[in-house]
Design an enzyme around this catalytic site. Structure first.
Site, PDB file in Angstrom:
ATOM      1  N   GLU A 165      -5.230  -1.049  -1.804  1.00 19.72           N
ATOM      2  CA  GLU A 165      -5.590  -2.424  -2.172  1.00 19.72           C
ATOM      3  C   GLU A 165      -6.150  -2.476  -3.598  1.00 19.72           C
ATOM      4  OE1 GLU A 165      -8.097  -4.146   0.849  1.00 19.72           O
ATOM      5  OE2 GLU A 165      -6.392  -4.490   2.159  1.00 19.72           O
ATOM      6  N   GLU A 323      -1.649  -2.760   7.166  1.00 27.14           N
ATOM      7  CA  GLU A 323      -2.947  -2.823   7.844  1.00 27.14           C
ATOM      8  C   GLU A 323      -3.099  -4.189   8.495  1.00 27.14           C
ATOM      9  OE1 GLU A 323      -6.468  -2.376   5.462  1.00 27.14           O
ATOM     10  OE2 GLU A 323      -5.673  -0.661   4.376  1.00 27.14           O
TER      11      GLU A 323
HETATM   12  C1  GAL Z   1      -8.899  -3.432   3.945  1.00 29.79           C
HETATM   13  C2  GAL Z   1      -9.010  -2.031   3.382  1.00 29.79           C
HETATM   14  C3  GAL Z   1      -9.393  -1.013   4.439  1.00 29.79           C
HETATM   15  C4  GAL Z   1     -10.518  -1.543   5.293  1.00 29.79           C
HETATM   16  C5  GAL Z   1     -10.092  -2.865   5.888  1.00 29.79           C
HETATM   17  C6  GAL Z   1     -11.139  -3.460   6.796  1.00 29.79           C
HETATM   18  O1  GAL Z   1      -9.129  -4.384   2.969  1.00 29.79           O
HETATM   19  O2  GAL Z   1      -7.819  -1.614   2.782  1.00 29.79           O
HETATM   20  O3  GAL Z   1      -9.763   0.180   3.810  1.00 29.79           O
HETATM   21  O4  GAL Z   1     -11.638  -1.718   4.497  1.00 29.79           O
HETATM   22  O5  GAL Z   1      -9.859  -3.784   4.863  1.00 29.79           O
HETATM   23  O6  GAL Z   1     -10.715  -4.689   7.325  1.00 29.79           O
END
Ligand code: GAL
Length: 682
Positions: A165, A323
């Site tokens: 990110e 994710e």
């Molecule tokens: C994303 C990030 C992850 C974790 C996740 C939590 O933004 O890439 O590492 O922090 O959020 O929701």
């Protein structure tokens, strides 16, 4: 061997980036370094049970892999990679540069980012670096080289995950290093100061620059900072973050020319900082992180929007969700957990809309650190849990859905989305604070979603010929090129719907003179002479019975006809909705913020006018039913996802890959359930 600088090779990779998997990707961010080795064995067994086939590894491992500058410790990662290979699980291996270790900022405090009011941030969270820092760049490239060399031939390695990110917390740095980089970027864009002074309109408020050195980032100032300076700083910052990605990617590319490389985007409602339209061509597969806003009762519709945006950025697909959360997150004010079935519905929404996999953050919920209350596929409470049971169930479903990998979501409409327009329209000192970029974007999208019409969310540079209907919400900043292409596309038979405060300024944020909506006046056959935004809470009415708020304008017809007019408010009697026949096509204009029902009615009328049909006839479908069709050489697959509280009965024949059952003539989808029908053709 393929080298990926060439366009044909790029296209090849885009369509087969996950070709190393036999089906869809399934897995998560995997952070074994947070656990003892006894847990690692357990992890592999539980992954096997859940049918996990891909994990993103080593994302935040820099401090462990390089505990001191130039001293590397790869032993633990070797063991994890070997374990994965033995278990048949592939690695989306990170180059571990997402978060620099304490030693970097301790030795070089100048790598730490600086806020607009001049405060230097500290180490202690993550992403504590300035994107323009050459110190960071050198250190990150050294680590990337080491990792690439060490694992280039490892059997578990399937693809590279660059950083994480990028720009999530540090996209805008106002330090002196960034200031110098900003000036270099401006010199490339404008070449000479006169051109910059013209573009920035520096005749205003005595802002003229006599030398490049006088220019700074838009730091905190006594009054409204020059809007074009702010806009350019946003452009520069997106490019600076993209350069962070490119430099690291290029090291990986030169070591393993035929492995896919990506980085995880943040295409979601609150991520405004990076212009992903310029990033998308730089990745081998577009990977996205998406999190629901718990406060939004229709968060599943925003999820669909983000997924359609990913597909639009990927030129129709494929892409992958890298994710999302198995249940609650930890970073919202109230972290609402997912109800039974919700995680599976969310996952299959992404798949329906073109994702060739389902990945989560994270595999095992952390016991320590800032994210200890973030859900994982394996919760704190272990495997006898709703979440892990659903994780196992989802693994089975995805295995059965494997044959859909590579198929594409069918769509006939597009919504135009542009980060520059988003940045510009929300700069401040504007007619009203109530016009925000995503407001009409989401309202019109929601109307289409409820009708079962799938749309690509595309940048202005997209080829419009693929679509019959193009929606242009709040495109405040519009380049000539897009306005011209939209006009010819309409003249050739397309149907467009443009909403208020579109076409107002050029890419330098200069007002297009002669009447609003500047760039779209001719297309829409209208000319507005003055904006009449409404007071907070004030409503107006239209002669077709609709209610509206926020925006009205003093509009004159110049070829268009009025579809509905205001009956009260500051411009009573003036057209509020117009329609202009242009060549073989039609251009509609919405000059006010219609309420939900009226928006739905108008969008339906426009879609009917364009001849755009839902994936299935939706006349009797309950309101919470999401319907999408993916198709390709493998077949045609109808996704029916029921977010509502009524059973949906849909005419369909084939095989339900979720329920693992034959479907004769119709299928019933109970509240909360999903069916994916491999359709019988003919
Ligand atoms: C994303 C990030 C992850 C974790 C996740 C939590 O933004 O890439 O590492 O922090 O959020 O929701």
């Amino acid at each position: 061997m393929l080298t990926c600088g060439e366009t044909w090779c790029k296209l090849y990779l885009m369509s087969t980036a996950l070709g190393f998997l036999d089906g869809l990707a399934y897995g998560a961010d995997y952070n074994p370094e947070q656990w003892g080795r006894d847990v690692w064995e357990d992890d592999l067994e539980l992954m096997r049970r859940a049918r996990v086939n891909l994990v993103s590894l080593a994302i935040f491992s820099w401090a462990l892999l390089e505990p001191e500058p130039g001293r590397y410790e790869f032993g633990w990662l070797d063991n994890v990679m070997d374990g994965l290979a033995a278990a048949g699980i592939r690695a989306d291996l990170a180059n571990a540069t997402a978060s620099p270790p304490a030693w970097l900022s301790h030795r070089h405090p100048e790598v730490l980012p600086v806020t607009a009011d001049g405060r230097r941030m500290s180490f202690g969270a993550r992403q504590a670096y300035c994107p323009s820092s050459t110190v960071f760049r050198d250190a990150s490239l050294s680590l990337t080289r080491e990792i690439a060399e060490r694992y280039r031939q490892h059997p578990a390695l399937a693809m590279w995950h660059v950083s994480n990110e990028i720009g999530c917390h540090n996209a805008h740095c106002y330090c002196d290093v960034s200031a110098a980089a900003f000036r270099r970027w401006l010199e490339v864009r404008y070449r000479d100061l006169d051109t910059l002074n013209d573009a920035w309109g520096t005749a205003f408020w005595s802002q003229r620059y006599g030398s490049w050195d006088e220019i700074t980032p838009p730091r905190v100032a006594p009054a409204f900072v020059n809007p074009t300076q702010q806009l350019d700083f946003r452009r520069f910052s997106s490019d600076a973050c993209l350069d962070v990605y490119r430099a690291q990617r290029d090291v990986l590319r030169s070591t393993t020319p035929d492995l896919p490389i990506t980085t995880n985007f943040m295409v979601m409602q609150f991520q405004k900082n990076l212009d992903y339209a310029s990033w998308a061509p730089e990745v081998d597969i577009l990977a996205n992180d998406h999190y629901l806003q718990a406060a939004d009762p229709d968060a599943h519709i925003e999820l669909a929007f983000a997924a359609d945006h990913c597909r639009g950025l990927a030129g129709g697909g494929p892409w992958m969700v890298m994710e999302h959360s198995p249940s609650a997150v930890n970073w919202q004010p109230r972290n609402v957990a997912k109800l039974p079935g919700e995680m599976i519905r969310n996952s299959l929404q992404h798949v329906a809309r073109g994702s060739d996999g389902v990945m989560f953050f994270q595999w095992r919920a952390s016991a320590a650190g800032a994210e200890k209350f973030h859900s994982g596929m394996v919760p704190h409470a272990g495997t006898k849990t709703k979440t892990y049971r659903e994780v196992v169930r989802l693994g089975r479903i995805l295995e059965r859905l494997g044959e859909i990998a590579g198929t594409k979501a069918e769509r006939a409409a597009a919504i135009v989305f542009d980060w520059e327009a988003w940045w510009a329209v929300e700069l401040g000192a504007h007619p009203t604070i109530d016009v925000t970029y995503l407001d009409r974007m989401h309202a019109i999208y929601e109307a289409l979603w409820r009708m079962g019409i799938t749309v690509d969310v595309v940048p202005p540079s997209a080829d419009l010929d693929e679509y019959r209907l193009v929606i242009v919400p709040t495109l405040y900043l519009t380049a000539d090129d897009f306005a011209e292409r939209l006009e010819s596309w309409v003249a050739a038979g397309g149907t467009a719907l443009v909403t208020y405060l579109s076409g107002i300024v050029d890419p330098s944020d200069h007002v297009r003179l002669g009447g609003y909506p500047g760039a779209f006046r001719a297309l829409l056959g209208i000319r507005s002479e003055e904006f009449f935004p409404l007071r907070s809470g004030e409503t107006v009415h239209l002669d077709d019975g609709s209610t509206a708020d926020v925006w009205t304008e003093l509009l004159h017809l110049d070829g268009a006809k009025a579809v509905a007019s205001f009956t009260d408010g500051p411009v009573a009697g003036v057209p509020a909705i117009t329609l202009n026949r242009r060549g073989d096509g039609t251009a509609w204009y919405m000059a006010t913020r219609l309420d939900g029902e009226a928006t739905h009615r108008l969008v339906k009328q426009v879609a009917d006018d364009a001849g755009v049909k839902p994936a299935i006839p939706m006349v009797t479908a309950p309101s919470g039913l999401e319907v999408v069709r993916r198709s390709g050489p493998a077949g045609s697959y109808l996704f029916l996802i029921n977010h509502g509280d009524e059973t949906a009965h849909v005419a369909a024949a084939g095989y339900d890959l979720v329920g693992d059952r034959e479907i004769g003539r119709s299928v019933s989808v109970r509240p909360g359930d999903v069916a994916v029908i491999r359709e019988e053709i003919g």
